[in-house]
Scaffold this active site. Structure first.
Site, mmCIF file in Angstrom:
data_model
loop_
_atom_site.group_PDB
_atom_site.id
_atom_site.type_symbol
_atom_site.label_atom_id
_atom_site.label_comp_id
_atom_site.label_asym_id
_atom_site.label_seq_id
_atom_site.Cartn_x
_atom_site.Cartn_y
_atom_site.Cartn_z
ATOM 1 C CD GLU A 163 -1.130 -2.280 2.284
ATOM 2 O OE1 GLU A 163 -1.847 -2.831 3.137
ATOM 3 O OE2 GLU A 163 0.096 -2.544 2.149
ATOM 4 C CB CYS A 201 0.366 -2.552 8.731
ATOM 5 S SG CYS A 201 1.319 -1.242 7.924
#
Length: 332
Positions: A263, A289
């Site tokens: 990401e 996360c």
């Protein structure tokens, strides 16, 4: 679309297959698996031997084994014509794939024997008696793993009569094609983009976990990323990340990991190329996360779709929801 062909000897299945091949259907035959087996065993490629070997394979590995072997070789984006279906379990195995139609090519015994004599193959039956014996052998058997043409023909979705000229046969096949429903399923957008992300993940150089993310606006991919070491640093699989290469326990020594998350890379790549992410959707093979979640929020992304849970994602999920970002797990 998968079109399976069944029918008795010399009914015209090969002619139908050739016609479909000219119309962008790829060809596959269950007999190919039998021929491969015959060559490995050093057995002559007679029709009797092929029947016997096919029966042996079905007895050992299940009545649908030839179809299952063929299915493993077919690609999702192609139409296929599949020849030599002679056992009902083969047809049923192919039907499980979806968008499969079994077509029986028919002709009278007299017509078929005339064609056999005309084509003059060395191993073909030469007399009516030999022809009839072979017909009975193929038609039915007390052994469910043997050829069961009668039971297979009974499962046909369509029948094409081949009792005239090739031109007439072609017209009948064309008419049959027009009648077949186009009921194949297309993946939804979430499934489509998650599948793309799974492919992107194969580019990851991380030795512990391969993860990928992509960002979409208006159903168009505007940025992609996968996990790995930063640009110019030795790849993780080349020893670039000590933490990953020591196979540290999940959730430990994270401060030593120099790999960037998928990401993170997707967002940074967009910034690198001056691409605006506001209002976008992020698709990821794992849930983000905490650090990536903060980046997602600040990048203006409005929705996150992930395939599997990341071990340390509870706090990340909480702040994403608090920030008003839609979070959805899409299981494949």
């Amino acid at each position: 679309m998968l079109i399976g062909l069944t029918g008795r000897n010399a009914a015209g299945k090969g002619t139908v297959a050739e016609y479909l091949k000219e119309r962008s259907f790829y060809y596959a035959s269950l007999s190919d698996a039998i021929r491969d087996e015959a060559k490995m065993c050093g057995r002559e490629l007679t029709r009797e031997n092929l029947i016997s070997i096919g029966n042996e394979l079905r007895q050992k590995l299940g009545a649908g084994v030839l179809a299952e072997r063929i299915l493993g070789k077919l690609e999702q984006d192609k139409n296929y014509v599949i020849d030599s279906i002679r056992n009902p379990e083969e047809a049923l195995a192919l039907k499980k794939r979806g968008n499969f139609f079994l077509v029986c090519v028919e002709a009278s015994a007299k017509k078929r024997f005339e064609r056999i004599k005309k084509r003059g193959r060395e191993k073909d039956p030469k007399t009516v008696g030999e022809f009839s014996k072979l017909e009975k052998m193929e038609a039915k058997s007390s052994d469910p793993a043997s050829q069961q043409l009668e039971a297979t023909i009974a499962l046909a979705d369509k029948r094409v009569v081949n009792d005239g000229t090739i031109e007439q046969l072609h017209r009948r096949v064309e008419s049959m094609l027009r009648e077949l429903p186009q009921n194949f399923e297309r993946p939804g957008w979430d499934e489509y983009f998650i599948n793309v992300a799974k492919t992107i993940a194969t580019r990851s150089n991380c030795v512990k976990r391969k993860v990928a993310a992509l960002i979409v606006k208006d159903k168009r991919i505007i940025s992609t990323g996968y996990n790995g070491t930063p640009r110019g640093v030795a790849n993780c699989n080349e020893g670039g990340c000590p933490r990953c290469n020591s196979f540290a326990k999940s959730g430990t020594a994270l401060e030593e990991c120099i790999c960037s998350h998928a990401e993170e890379n997707a967002i940074v790549q967009a910034a690198y190329h001056g691409v605006n992410l506001k209002g976008g959707i992020l698709y990821c093979t794992f849930s983000p996360c905490l650090n990536c979640s903060k980046m997602i929020i600040n990048a203006g992304i409005e929705r996150v779709v992930f395939n599997a849970d990341y071990p340390l994602s509870d706090t990340a999920k909480r702040i994403l929801k608090e920030a008003g970002i839609e979070l959805e797990k899409h299981k494949m």
